[in-house]
Design a protein around this motif. Structure first.
Motif, short mmCIF file in Angstrom:
data_model
loop_
_atom_site.label_atom_id
_atom_site.label_comp_id
_atom_site.label_asym_id
_atom_site.label_seq_id
_atom_site.Cartn_x
_atom_site.Cartn_y
_atom_site.Cartn_z
N LEU A 281 -12.40 49.95 79.90
CA LEU A 281 -11.89 50.32 78.58
C LEU A 281 -12.65 49.57 77.48
O LEU A 281 -13.02 50.15 76.44
N ALA A 282 -12.90 48.28 77.74
CA ALA A 282 -13.65 47.47 76.76
C ALA A 282 -15.06 48.03 76.58
O ALA A 282 -15.57 48.13 75.45
N GLU A 283 -15.66 48.41 77.70
CA GLU A 283 -17.03 48.95 77.64
C GLU A 283 -17.06 50.27 76.87
O GLU A 283 -17.91 50.51 76.03
N ARG A 284 -16.07 51.13 77.16
CA ARG A 284 -16.02 52.43 76.50
C ARG A 284 -15.79 52.26 74.99
O ARG A 284 -16.40 52.94 74.16
N ALA A 285 -14.90 51.32 74.66
CA ALA A 285 -14.60 51.07 73.25
C ALA A 285 -15.86 50.62 72.50
O ALA A 285 -16.12 51.05 71.37
N GLU A 286 -16.63 49.77 73.16
CA GLU A 286 -17.86 49.30 72.53
C GLU A 286 -18.82 50.46 72.28
O GLU A 286 -19.41 50.58 71.21
N LYS A 287 -18.93 51.33 73.29
CA LYS A 287 -19.81 52.50 73.15
C LYS A 287 -19.37 53.40 72.00
O LYS A 287 -20.18 54.04 71.35
N GLU A 288 -18.05 53.47 71.79
CA GLU A 288 -17.53 54.36 70.76
C GLU A 288 -17.59 53.74 69.37
O GLU A 288 -17.21 54.36 68.39
N GLY A 289 -18.00 52.48 69.32
CA GLY A 289 -18.11 51.81 68.02
C GLY A 289 -16.80 51.21 67.53
O GLY A 289 -16.64 50.94 66.33
N TRP A 290 -15.88 51.00 68.47
CA TRP A 290 -14.56 50.45 68.11
C TRP A 290 -14.70 49.08 67.43
O TRP A 290 -15.47 48.23 67.87
N LYS A 291 -13.97 48.87 66.34
CA LYS A 291 -14.09 47.62 65.59
C LYS A 291 -12.73 47.02 65.24
O LYS A 291 -12.55 46.38 64.20
N GLY A 292 -11.74 47.27 66.10
CA GLY A 292 -10.41 46.73 65.87
C GLY A 292 -10.32 45.24 66.22
O GLY A 292 -11.32 44.62 66.56
N THR A 293 -9.08 44.72 66.17
CA THR A 293 -8.87 43.30 66.45
C THR A 293 -8.59 43.08 67.94
O THR A 293 -9.14 42.19 68.56
N HIS A 294 -7.68 43.90 68.48
CA HIS A 294 -7.32 43.79 69.91
C HIS A 294 -7.27 45.19 70.51
O HIS A 294 -6.87 46.15 69.84
N LEU A 295 -7.63 45.28 71.80
CA LEU A 295 -7.52 46.53 72.54
C LEU A 295 -6.67 46.24 73.77
O LEU A 295 -6.99 45.35 74.56
N ILE A 296 -5.58 46.99 73.89
CA ILE A 296 -4.63 46.72 74.98
C ILE A 296 -4.60 47.90 75.93
O ILE A 296 -4.51 49.05 75.51
N ASN A 297 -4.65 47.57 77.23
CA ASN A 297 -4.54 48.59 78.27
C ASN A 297 -3.07 48.66 78.71
O ASN A 297 -2.60 47.80 79.44
#
Lengths: 268, 188
Positions: free
Chosen positions: B94-110
């Motif tokens: 999920l972290a890898e996918r978020a990075e690819k998508e350009g995600w720039k939030g504070t926290h990402l929770i699964n």
């Protein structure tokens, strides 16, 4: 592809298009047209097994199937229709739409003085979902019609059946809505001549108007002395009093459906 | 099934937002209660959903994340895809996918067990919630007004969520605090 066999080799057929977990095509009941006359056609979408597309009010998720037409000068779309939907759960959300093969009848009118072969075009977009995910689909469809040779095609019977299944509007029913805060009391009265074509007690009820009643609600009418009544919860997204309501009553037993509407500013 | 989801929803506009403690995909502890004094955004996300893709590939969500975290907003993105869903990703994925998508939030929770999603009554992706500095839920709804998957529609849509967030940051009341979000059903 199965649509190739529907569309056959006649002029009154375009190519099938596969997109978004479905196949779309455009069929005509007649191989040609007469100047000034109407042509019965149907846009057909067949979702893959286990997938569904959405009605005009998709419910709690999804988006409606939409179509736009690009017709030669003077040609008109007289009427389009959508068959009664089914209710299903998508990821636990109450949704309204279609599975399998769905016919959307489109009645066209040729202009006076039309002549020669014509090519009609339609653009279609839809969303197909299963429990695992959603995929958007789109198709550019075309339909070729010959001048004067208005012979029935092999699709005529299925298009006629699709037309018969379309809902009729306000078929002798009067609808009244009483806003009771968090719920709505819905009253139906028969004001037409003869008898109703559907029995509201047997009907599945769908909200044509979005965000009026909770999609998860399954309204059921019960018979009372002067008609039928149902109570439903208001949509969580409706703030204030309900301004209007349109319902689709689908009587599967009789193969008929009726659309009934009410507006607060026209209520007595 | 939906009645089960709605029956346990604790998030109500105008009421204190339900607090939670969870680990993000990098292993950091995220406590909502600890964010008091800051405006918090909760964004339900599923990178496989075409409506979410619209707002990431079109750059809308990454831009919003960058802009508002720059204004001290805490942006928490939550993915509630259950483990047997084909779109499920583990924390690293999920972290890898978020990075690819350009995600720039504070926290990402699964949130694979759906606990947070059900607590907030998240129905679709994307769906956005705003919690004000006092910890009160002040927005629950759509990212914008155009329920399509087309990137081109972002420019002409009414930016409902952005308007709400601007109002909160300006200390104003949010109009249309609860509206119907559009998107793919959350894959509980």
């Amino acid at each position: 592809m199965f649509l190739i066999s529907w569309l056959g080799i006649q002029l009154a057929a375009g190519s099938d298009v596969r997109s978004g977990r479905a196949v779309a095509g455009w069929l005509s009941a007649a191989s040609g047209y007469v100047a000034g006359g109407v042509v019965k056609t149907a846009v057909v979408i067949e979702a893959d097994k286990g997938w569904h597309t959405y009605w005009s009010n998709p419910g709690e998720s999804g988006i409606p199937t939409e179509m736009t037409f690009d017709l030669p000068d003077g040609w008109k779309v007289v009427e389009t229709g959508a068959p009664p939907p089914m209710r299903f759960e998508a990821s636990g959300l109450a949704s309204f739409g279609y599975a399998g093969r769905t016919y959307f009848p489109v009645t066209l009118q040729a202009p006076q003085g039309a002549a020669g072969k014509v090519v009609l075009k339609a653009s279609l977009t839809w969303l197909a979902c299963d429990d695992g995910g959603c995929v958007p689909g789109d198709a550019e469809l075309s339909l070729e019609l010959a001048d004067g040779a208005a012979e029935a095609t092999e699709h005529r019977a299925e298009i006629e059946r699709a037309l018969e299944r379309l809902p009729v509007a306000d078929h002798g029913f009067g609808l009244e809505v009483v806003d009771r805060g968090s719920t709505l009391e819905i009253r139906l009265e028969w004001v037409g001549g003869g008898g109703p074509v559907v029995d509201p007690v047997d009907c599945e009820v769908f909200p044509v108007s979005a965000e009026r009643i909770r999609s998860a609600e399954v309204p059921r009418f019960r018979k009372v002395a002067d008609g039928w009544v149902a109570e439903v919860a208001k949509s969580d997204y409706l703030s204030g009093a309900v301004p209007d309501l349109r319902l689709l009553l689908v009587d599967r037993k009789r193969g008929k459906s009726v659309s009934v509407g009410w507006r607060a500013d026209r209520a007595e | 099934m939906n009645s089960i989801i709605t029956a346990i929803v604790l998030a109500i506009i105008g009421q204190p937002a339900p607090v939670f403690v969870a680990k993000d995909v990098k292993g950091a502890e995220v406590s909502l209660a600890d964010q008091k004094g800051k405006v918090v955004v909760l964004e339900w996300v599923n990178f496989g959903c075409p409506f979410v893709k619209k707002h990431y590939s079109g750059g809308n969500l990454p831009k919003l994340q960058e802009t508002y975290t720059g204004k001290d907003v805490v942006w928490i993105s939550i993915c509630s895809n259950k483990k047997d869903n084909p779109r499920y990703l583990d924390d690293a994925g999920l972290a890898e996918r978020a990075e690819k998508e350009g995600w720039k939030g504070t926290h990402l929770i699964n949130d694979a067990n759906g606990k947070l999603g059900r607590m907030y009554g998240a129905k679709v992706t994307p769906q956005l919630f705003i919690i004000d500095e006092k910890g009160v839920l002040v927005y629950d709804g759509a990212i914008d007004s155009k329920a399509t998957t087309k990137v081109a529609d972002i420019a002409t849509a009414d930016p409902l969520f952005k308007n709400a967030l601007d109002a909160v940051l300006a200390g104003e009341e949010v109009t249309g605090a609860k509206n119907k979000p559009y998107g793919c059903g959350v894959k509980y």
